[in-house]
Design an enzyme around this catalytic site. Structure first.
Site, short mmCIF file in Angstrom:
data_model
loop_
_atom_site.label_atom_id
_atom_site.label_comp_id
_atom_site.label_asym_id
_atom_site.label_seq_id
_atom_site.Cartn_x
_atom_site.Cartn_y
_atom_site.Cartn_z
N ARG A 37 0.82 -1.22 0.00
CA ARG A 37 0.00 0.00 0.00
C ARG A 37 0.86 1.27 0.00
NH1 ARG A 37 -5.17 -1.56 3.79
NH2 ARG A 37 -6.20 -2.73 2.14
N LYS A 198 -19.87 -14.13 1.35
CA LYS A 198 -21.30 -13.88 1.52
C LYS A 198 -21.98 -13.21 0.35
CE LYS A 198 -21.02 -13.37 6.51
NZ LYS A 198 -21.07 -12.36 7.58
N GLY A 351 -10.04 -7.37 -0.68
CA GLY A 351 -8.90 -7.60 0.20
C GLY A 351 -8.41 -9.05 0.18
N GLY A 374 -14.05 -2.76 0.15
CA GLY A 374 -15.40 -2.19 0.16
C GLY A 374 -15.57 -1.07 -0.86
P1 ADP Z 1 -12.86 -10.37 -0.66
O1 ADP Z 1 -12.15 -9.80 0.53
O2 ADP Z 1 -11.91 -10.78 -1.74
O3 ADP Z 1 -13.95 -9.49 -1.15
P2 ADP Z 1 -14.61 -11.96 1.02
O4 ADP Z 1 -14.19 -11.17 2.20
O5 ADP Z 1 -16.00 -11.80 0.54
O6 ADP Z 1 -13.57 -11.73 -0.19
O7 ADP Z 1 -14.46 -13.51 1.30
C1 ADP Z 1 -13.24 -14.13 1.63
C2 ADP Z 1 -13.46 -15.29 2.56
O8 ADP Z 1 -14.37 -16.22 2.00
C3 ADP Z 1 -12.19 -16.05 2.80
O9 ADP Z 1 -11.85 -15.92 4.16
C4 ADP Z 1 -12.52 -17.49 2.43
O10 ADP Z 1 -12.00 -18.44 3.33
C5 ADP Z 1 -14.04 -17.48 2.50
N1 ADP Z 1 -14.61 -18.58 1.70
C6 ADP Z 1 -14.41 -18.82 0.38
N2 ADP Z 1 -15.05 -19.94 0.00
C7 ADP Z 1 -15.67 -20.44 1.09
C8 ADP Z 1 -16.48 -21.59 1.34
N3 ADP Z 1 -16.79 -22.46 0.37
N4 ADP Z 1 -16.95 -21.77 2.59
C9 ADP Z 1 -16.63 -20.91 3.57
N5 ADP Z 1 -15.86 -19.80 3.40
C10 ADP Z 1 -15.39 -19.57 2.18
MG MG Z 2 -12.68 -9.78 2.65
#
Ligand code: ADP
Ligand code: MG
Length: 394
Positions: A37, A198, A351, A374
Site C-alpha cells: 500500500r 457472503k 482484500g 469495500g
Molecule cells: P474479498 O475480501 O476478496 O472481497 P470476502 O471477504 O468476501 O472476499 O471472502 C473471503 C473469505 O471467503 C475467505 O476468508 C474465504 O476463506 C471465504 N470462503 C471462500 N469460500 C468459502 C467456502 N466455500 N466456505 C466458507 N468460506 C469460504
Molecule cells: Mg474480505
C-alpha cells in the site's frame, strides 16, 4: 478522462499540501510486514515532492477506535516510507494543533512530514467539522490518494474538503479510470467472477453485473447459497439461509437477462476443515452430513477457464474457496492462472482475493489490481463514493 481534478491539474510548487493516503498496512512488531500500500502511493508522493511541494501525509492504521494505541502509531510506516524514498520523513505524534502548524511552517520545498494515526482522534470517523477545519488549517490544498477509504465520509477524506481545494492523487485517478472502464465501456464478452464468503456483502454488485456482463461465474461460500437456492442440499456447508430468497431472485433475474449465470457443478468437500485434510470431489447434490464444500471442483474450474479464455474483459472479486487453507486455494489458483493465460483485460479487487493472488504470485499477470475492498465493491455497484464526490470537478 475522469471528471475530477487531479494533481496534474494544479501547480504544487511551494504549496503546503495535506495528502490522505491509505497506509493501513499489516505490521509485525515495529516493522511493516507488507508495504504494497505504501508503494502504491509512491508515484503521487514522488511527483509532488519532485516539483517542490511541501507534503504532509495522513493515514489511518488499524482500528484504534478514537484513542491512542501505542502499537498503532505511524512510526514504522514513516520509517518504511523513508527507506523507499531514500529521504527523511519527519513523523510527529500529533494530528492537529499548534505543533503541526509549526512543523508545516518550518518545511522547505520537497520536505515530507507524517502525522499520527488519524483514527486516534474520535472526531475522525464522525467527520466532525471542527476537527476537519483544524486538520486542514495549516495547508493550502488537499490531495486524496486513499481510494481504499473513499467510501467513508470521514474528516480526513471528506471533512477537510470544505476548507481547502481538493484533488485526486495519481493512484485515486487510476482507480477511478480502471474501475469505471469495466462498467462504462466494457470490452465484450465481459465476464464477472464473484466469490468470497457472503451473498449479503455483494448482492448489489451481483445485480449490477447481471445487468452488465455477458457471463457471471460464481464461486466461494457465496456459490453455496446459490446452490441451495437452486434446490440442492449441501450437508454442513457454509451458506446464508436468510439470503436464499435473494439468490432465487438473482437466478430469476439472470434468466431474463443477457447474462449467463454459471454455478459450480462440482465442489471440493471436507469433513473437517484443516490443512491437507482428506477431501472428495462431489456434485452439489452429493454433499451430506458433516461434509462441507470449501472450494470449486476441477470440472468447474476448467469450465470457468474456458469462459475466461473467450472473454475480452474479466472483473473479479472474492476467492473461489477457502484459499487460506491449502489445498483449498486450488480453485482460486486455477481461475487466476486462467486469467494469466488469457488475453482478456483483467481487473481484480477485494482484500482477500488480492491477498490470495499475491500468495499465488500471479499479481503481475493481472492488468489492474484495485487497492480497495469495500470501496471497489461500492464503485462497481454504481454508488457515488463520498471521498471522490468531494473532490473538485475539472
Ligand atoms: P474479498 O475480501 O476478496 O472481497 P470476502 O471477504 O468476501 O472476499 O471472502 C473471503 C473469505 O471467503 C475467505 O476468508 C474465504 O476463506 C471465504 N470462503 C471462500 N469460500 C468459502 C467456502 N466455500 N466456505 C466458507 N468460506 C469460504
Ligand atoms: Mg474480505
Amino acid at each position: 478522462m475522469i471528471k475530477k481534478k487531479s494533481i496534474e491539474d494544479i501547480d504544487p510548487c511551494g504549496k503546503s499540501i495535506l495528502i490522505r493516503v491509505d497506509f493501513n498496512v499489516p505490521l509485525e512488531g515495529n516493522k511493516v510486514r507488507d508495504d504494497s500500500r505504501i508503494k502504491a502511493a509512491l508515484p503521487t508522493i514522488e511527483r509532488l515532492i519532485n516539483v517542490g511541494a511541501r507534503l504532509t501525509l495522513v493515514s489511518h492504521l488499524g482500528r484504534p477506535k478514537g484513542t491512542s494505541v501505542e502499537s498503532l502509531k505511524m512510526d514504522p510506516v514513516a520509517n518504511r516510507l523513508s527507506e523507499l524514498l531514500e529521504k527523511q520523513v519527519l513523523k510527529i505524534d500529533h494530528i492537529t494543533g499548534p505543533e503541526v502548524g509549526e512543523k508545516v511552517q518550518a518545511m522547505k520545498d520537497g520536505d515530507l512530514l507524517m502525522l499520527e494515526n488519524v483514527r486516534f482522534a474520535p472526531e475522525e470517523e464522525k467527520n466532525d467539522p471542527g476537527f476537519a477545519r483544524e486538520l486542514a488549517r495549516p495547508f493550502d490544498c488537499f490531495v486524496n490518494d486513499a481510494f481504499g477509504t473513499a467510501h467513508r465520509a470521514h474528516a480526513s477524506t471528506v471533512g477537510v474538503t470544505a476548507y481547502i481545494p481538493a484533488v485526486a492523487g495519481l493512484l485515486m485517478k487510476r482507480e477511478i479510470e480502471e474501475l469505471s472502464r469495466c462498467i462504462d465501456e466494457p470490452q465484450r464478452p465481459l465476464t464477472a467472477i464473484l466469490g468470497g464468503a457472503k451473498v449479503s456483502d455483494k448482492i448489489n454488485v451481483i445485480r449490477r453485473f447481471l445487468e452488465l456482463a455477458d457471463n457471471l461465474l460464481v464461486g466461494g461460500g457465496m456459490a453455496n447459497t446459490f446452490l441451495v437456492a437452486a434446490g440442492y442440499e449441501l450437508g454442513s456447508s457454509f451458506f446464508e439461509k436468510e439470503q436464499v430468497d435473494s439468490a432465487v431472485a438473482l437466478i430469476e433475474q439472470a434468466r431474463e437477462s443477457r447474462c449467463r449465470l454459471l454455478l459450480p457443478d462440482d465442489l471440493v468437500a471436507v469433513e473437517e476443515l484443516k490443512t491437507g485434510s482428506p477431501h472428495r470431489i462431489l456434485k452439489p447434490g452429493e454433499i451430506t452430513g458433516d461434509w462441507k464444500a470449501v472450494d470449486i471442483g476441477p470440472e468447474t474450474a476448467s469450465r470457468y477457464r474456458t469462459v475466461i479464455r473467450d472473454s475480452a474483459m474479466v472483473v473479479w472479486n472474492g476467492p473461489m474457496g477457502v484459499f487460506e487453507i491449502p489445498p483449498f486455494d486450488r480453485g482460486t489458483g486455477d481461475v487466476a492462472s486462467g486469467i494469466a493465460e488469457s488475453s482478456a483485460y483483467s481487473v481484480v479487487g477485494g482484500g482477500d482475493l488480492v491477498a490470495a493472488i499475491e500468495m499465488l504470485k500471479l499479481s503481475d499477470k493481472i492488468s489492474f489490481i484495485s487497492t480497495g475492498g469495500g470501496a471497489t465493491l461500492e464503485f462497481w455497484e454504481g454508488k457515488e463514493l463520498p471521498g471522490i464526490a468531494a473532490l473538485q470537478d475539472r
